[in-house]
Scaffold this motif. Structure first.
Motif, PDB file in Angstrom:
ATOM      1  N   VAL A   1      -9.847 -16.047   7.153  1.00 44.15           N
ATOM      2  CA  VAL A   1      -9.935 -16.122   5.751  1.00 44.15           C
ATOM      3  C   VAL A   1      -9.325 -14.919   5.182  1.00 44.15           C
ATOM      4  N   PRO A   2      -9.685 -13.846   5.533  1.00 43.58           N
ATOM      5  CA  PRO A   2      -9.179 -12.425   4.837  1.00 43.58           C
ATOM      6  C   PRO A   2      -7.764 -12.314   4.973  1.00 43.58           C
ATOM      7  N   TYR A   3      -7.321 -12.640   6.279  1.00 41.36           N
ATOM      8  CA  TYR A   3      -5.736 -12.708   6.564  1.00 41.36           C
ATOM      9  C   TYR A   3      -4.892 -13.390   5.568  1.00 41.36           C
ATOM     10  N   VAL A   4      -5.669 -14.620   5.496  1.00 37.81           N
ATOM     11  CA  VAL A   4      -4.549 -15.765   4.695  1.00 37.81           C
ATOM     12  C   VAL A   4      -4.857 -15.343   3.143  1.00 37.81           C
ATOM     13  N   ASN A   5      -5.902 -14.772   2.883  1.00 37.57           N
ATOM     14  CA  ASN A   5      -6.040 -14.401   1.492  1.00 37.57           C
ATOM     15  C   ASN A   5      -5.293 -13.187   1.089  1.00 37.57           C
ATOM     16  N   ARG A   6      -5.188 -12.349   2.108  1.00 33.59           N
ATOM     17  CA  ARG A   6      -4.240 -11.254   2.017  1.00 33.59           C
ATOM     18  C   ARG A   6      -2.734 -11.605   1.417  1.00 33.59           C
ATOM     19  N   LEU A   7      -2.298 -12.604   2.201  1.00 33.95           N
ATOM     20  CA  LEU A   7      -0.929 -13.081   1.814  1.00 33.95           C
ATOM     21  C   LEU A   7      -0.830 -13.725   0.268  1.00 33.95           C
ATOM     22  N   ALA A   8      -2.074 -14.598  -0.031  1.00 40.65           N
ATOM     23  CA  ALA A   8      -2.164 -14.966  -1.192  1.00 40.65           C
ATOM     24  C   ALA A   8      -2.260 -14.138  -2.351  1.00 40.65           C
ATOM     25  N   MET A   9      -3.180 -12.991  -1.947  1.00 39.30           N
ATOM     26  CA  MET A   9      -3.043 -11.882  -3.097  1.00 39.30           C
ATOM     27  C   MET A   9      -1.794 -11.243  -2.999  1.00 39.30           C
ATOM     28  N   MET A  10      -1.089 -11.071  -2.126  1.00 41.70           N
ATOM     29  CA  MET A  10       0.381 -10.375  -2.322  1.00 41.70           C
ATOM     30  C   MET A  10       1.482 -11.305  -2.651  1.00 41.70           C
ATOM     31  N   SER A  11       1.018 -12.458  -3.333  1.00 35.46           N
ATOM     32  CA  SER A  11       1.880 -13.500  -3.869  1.00 35.46           C
ATOM     33  C   SER A  11       2.738 -14.064  -2.839  1.00 35.46           C
ATOM     34  N   MET A  12       2.342 -14.346  -1.645  1.00 34.72           N
ATOM     35  CA  MET A  12       3.006 -15.079  -0.578  1.00 34.72           C
ATOM     36  C   MET A  12       2.702 -16.197   0.071  1.00 34.72           C
TER      37      MET A  12
ATOM     38  N   PHE B   1       3.196  -5.715  -6.517  1.00 33.63           N
ATOM     39  CA  PHE B   1       4.044  -5.133  -5.472  1.00 33.63           C
ATOM     40  C   PHE B   1       4.453  -6.236  -4.302  1.00 33.63           C
ATOM     41  N   GLY B   2       3.417  -7.072  -4.194  1.00 40.37           N
ATOM     42  CA  GLY B   2       3.824  -8.275  -3.167  1.00 40.37           C
ATOM     43  C   GLY B   2       4.923  -9.264  -3.668  1.00 40.37           C
ATOM     44  N   ALA B   3       4.719  -9.556  -4.935  1.00 39.22           N
ATOM     45  CA  ALA B   3       5.718 -10.401  -5.466  1.00 39.22           C
ATOM     46  C   ALA B   3       7.225  -9.772  -5.432  1.00 39.22           C
ATOM     47  N   GLN B   4       7.196  -8.240  -5.634  1.00 42.20           N
ATOM     48  CA  GLN B   4       8.494  -7.656  -5.589  1.00 42.20           C
ATOM     49  C   GLN B   4       9.159  -7.676  -4.192  1.00 42.20           C
ATOM     50  N   SER B   5       8.069  -7.834  -3.176  1.00 37.22           N
ATOM     51  CA  SER B   5       8.527  -8.023  -1.630  1.00 37.22           C
ATOM     52  C   SER B   5       8.915  -9.025  -1.101  1.00 37.22           C
ATOM     53  N   TRP B   6       8.524 -10.019  -1.776  1.00 37.31           N
ATOM     54  CA  TRP B   6       8.703 -11.481  -1.321  1.00 37.31           C
ATOM     55  C   TRP B   6      10.075 -11.840  -0.881  1.00 37.31           C
ATOM     56  N   PRO B   7      11.142 -11.604  -1.846  1.00 36.61           N
ATOM     57  CA  PRO B   7      12.477 -11.860  -1.333  1.00 36.61           C
ATOM     58  C   PRO B   7      12.839 -11.475  -0.075  1.00 36.61           C
ATOM     59  N   GLU B   8      12.559 -10.226   0.039  1.00 39.05           N
ATOM     60  CA  GLU B   8      12.767  -9.622   1.386  1.00 39.05           C
ATOM     61  C   GLU B   8      11.991 -10.097   2.617  1.00 39.05           C
ATOM     62  N   VAL B   9      10.810 -10.370   2.468  1.00 36.94           N
ATOM     63  CA  VAL B   9      10.140 -10.989   3.367  1.00 36.94           C
ATOM     64  C   VAL B   9      10.592 -12.549   3.644  1.00 36.94           C
ATOM     65  N   LYS B  10      11.049 -13.144   2.752  1.00 23.63           N
ATOM     66  CA  LYS B  10      11.325 -14.771   2.754  1.00 23.63           C
ATOM     67  C   LYS B  10      12.893 -14.425   3.678  1.00 23.63           C
ATOM     68  N   ARG B  11      13.485 -13.433   3.425  1.00 20.88           N
ATOM     69  CA  ARG B  11      14.816 -13.248   4.149  1.00 20.88           C
ATOM     70  C   ARG B  11      14.224 -13.109   5.615  1.00 20.88           C
TER      71      ARG B  11
ATOM     72  N   HIS C   1       0.704  -1.135  -0.034  1.00 19.35           N
ATOM     73  CA  HIS C   1      -0.121  -0.008   0.130  1.00 19.35           C
ATOM     74  C   HIS C   1       0.767   1.317  -0.151  1.00 19.35           C
ATOM     75  N   ARG C   2       2.022   0.976   0.545  1.00 22.04           N
ATOM     76  CA  ARG C   2       2.870   2.379   0.619  1.00 22.04           C
ATOM     77  C   ARG C   2       3.171   3.000  -1.021  1.00 22.04           C
ATOM     78  N   HIS C   3       3.353   2.099  -1.728  1.00 25.83           N
ATOM     79  CA  HIS C   3       3.476   2.509  -3.234  1.00 25.83           C
ATOM     80  C   HIS C   3       2.318   2.729  -3.658  1.00 25.83           C
ATOM     81  N   ILE C   4       1.233   2.342  -3.356  1.00 23.34           N
ATOM     82  CA  ILE C   4      -0.075   2.842  -4.000  1.00 23.34           C
ATOM     83  C   ILE C   4      -0.213   4.358  -3.471  1.00 23.34           C
ATOM     84  N   VAL C   5      -0.197   4.492  -2.137  1.00 21.53           N
ATOM     85  CA  VAL C   5      -0.518   5.894  -1.697  1.00 21.53           C
ATOM     86  C   VAL C   5       0.462   6.745  -2.050  1.00 21.53           C
TER      87      VAL C   5
END
Ligand SMILES: N[C@@H](CCC(=O)N[C@@H](CS)C(=O)NCC(=O)O)C(=O)O
Length: 321
Positions: A253-264, A307-317, A171-175
């Motif tokens: 459900v919405p909290y798991v789905n949020r991760l799914a929608m952010m490619s996580m 944006f989620g997919a871009q963030s994923w490597p950092e999240v994984k780390r 969302h930071r990128h969107i706002v």
């Protein structure tokens, strides 16, 4: 009791909607009929009729996890509702009119019979109480406690963290696409009593610093810890609070789905088979599309994914630390 009085009593019990007006206010006539029914029932009969009238209005947003939770409950219960879209990424929640509905400037809010109910967990409980057909609470007292342990965790821990990880990842990128003055206004408008008392400052920090905001790694690990807790719970029972789908599942459900929608989705698909199976089953329920997926606008769905997919490597780390 005369035959006519008996018929009225029967009708007020079997077909309450016939005796009340459609616009969710009890008419003098329906009140009179209910009173008559009460008279004959020794005043122990239910008096909830005006509460059960149907006009439900929901103030909501397409990607809001809390609004999605309420839409899921409405859908699972087969309740019709009228929506008012509040775009929380453009700042609609700070308008004078909406602040009268929810001074915390948060969605969702439900309007029913002219009364406002806020707080998504409480809205779901309210709906389940007022419209008890298709119950979303388990029957036993112990399982109700299991359900509320989940909804309590959502309210106290998982939701505030979800806001942080969503802003840091996406969302930071969107706002930041807002013109600079609008962005400053957006960031300054969060009331001091909001998601948490810290949300006003924390949101600004996350928008400015992203993954460099202090403590964001800890937040991802706590969120991940709740996926593990789901995995362990689902080893013992079919759904989160027992053998039936309940507000505990609707809450998560919405909290798991949020991760799914952010490619996580790797957060469970690689290592948590029970959560994977639970989410697959959830996705096969018709409510998943009609209450969640359909409401997220296409551009926002794309932003979350990319944006989620871009963030994923950092999240994984961060999760490996
Ligand atoms: N505890 C509240 C939290 C509501 C909430 O945080 N809503 C978010 C969307 S999920 C919101 O409106 N955010 C607007 C903002 O942060 O300005 C609930 O469960 O209803």
């Amino acid at each position: 009791m005369t035959a006519i009085e008996l018929a009225i009593l029967w009708l007020s019990w079997r077909q309450p909607s016939i005796l009340s007006s459609r616009d969710n206010q009890a008419t003098p006539c329906s009140r009179g009929l209910t009173l008559l029914a009460l008279k004959w029932c020794g005043e122990t009969a239910w008096v909830a009729e005006p509460e059960r009238t149907r006009m439900l209005e929901l103030y909501h947003h397409g990607s809001s996890v809390c609004a999605a939770k309420v839409r899921l409950a409405l859908d699972e219960k087969g309740l019709e509702w009228q929506g008012h879209y509040v775009d929380v990424l453009k700042g609609d929640q700070f308008s004078k009119d909406y602040l009268k509905i929810n001074p915390k400037a948060l969605v969702p809010a439900l309007k029913h019979n002219g009364k406002i109910v806020t707080e998504s967990t409480l809205i779901c409980e309210y709906l389940d109480e007022v419209f008890p057909d298709i119950p979303l609470k388990p029957v036993s007292a112990f399982e109700k406690v299991q359900m509320r342990l989940w909804t309590k965790a959502v309210d106290e821990v998982i939701h505030p963290i979800c806001g942080e990880i969503t802003f840091a990842s996406c969302h930071r990128h969107i706002v930041r696409r807002l013109p600079p003055d609008d962005l400053q206004r957006f960031l300054a408008s969060t009331p001091s009593l909001s998601v948490t008392p810290e949300w006003h400052d924390r949101k600004k920090e996350l928008v400015n610093k992203g993954f460099d905001a202090p403590g964001i790694d800890v937040k991802f690990r706590i969120y991940d810890g709740y996926l593990q807790k789901m995995e362990e719970t689902l080893a013992e029972r079919r759904w989160l609070a027992g053998d039936t789908f309940s507000l505990a599942d609707i809450g998560m459900v919405p909290y798991v789905n949020r991760l799914a929608m952010m490619s996580m989705s790797d957060m469970w698909e690689k290592s948590r088979p029970r959560v994977t199976q639970w989410f697959e089953t959830v996705k096969s329920r018709p409510s998943f599309h009609s209450a969640l997926i359909k409401w997220c606008p296409e551009d926002l769905t794309n932003d979350l994914r990319e944006f989620g997919a871009q963030s994923w490597p950092e999240v994984k780390r961060m999760l490996r630390k």
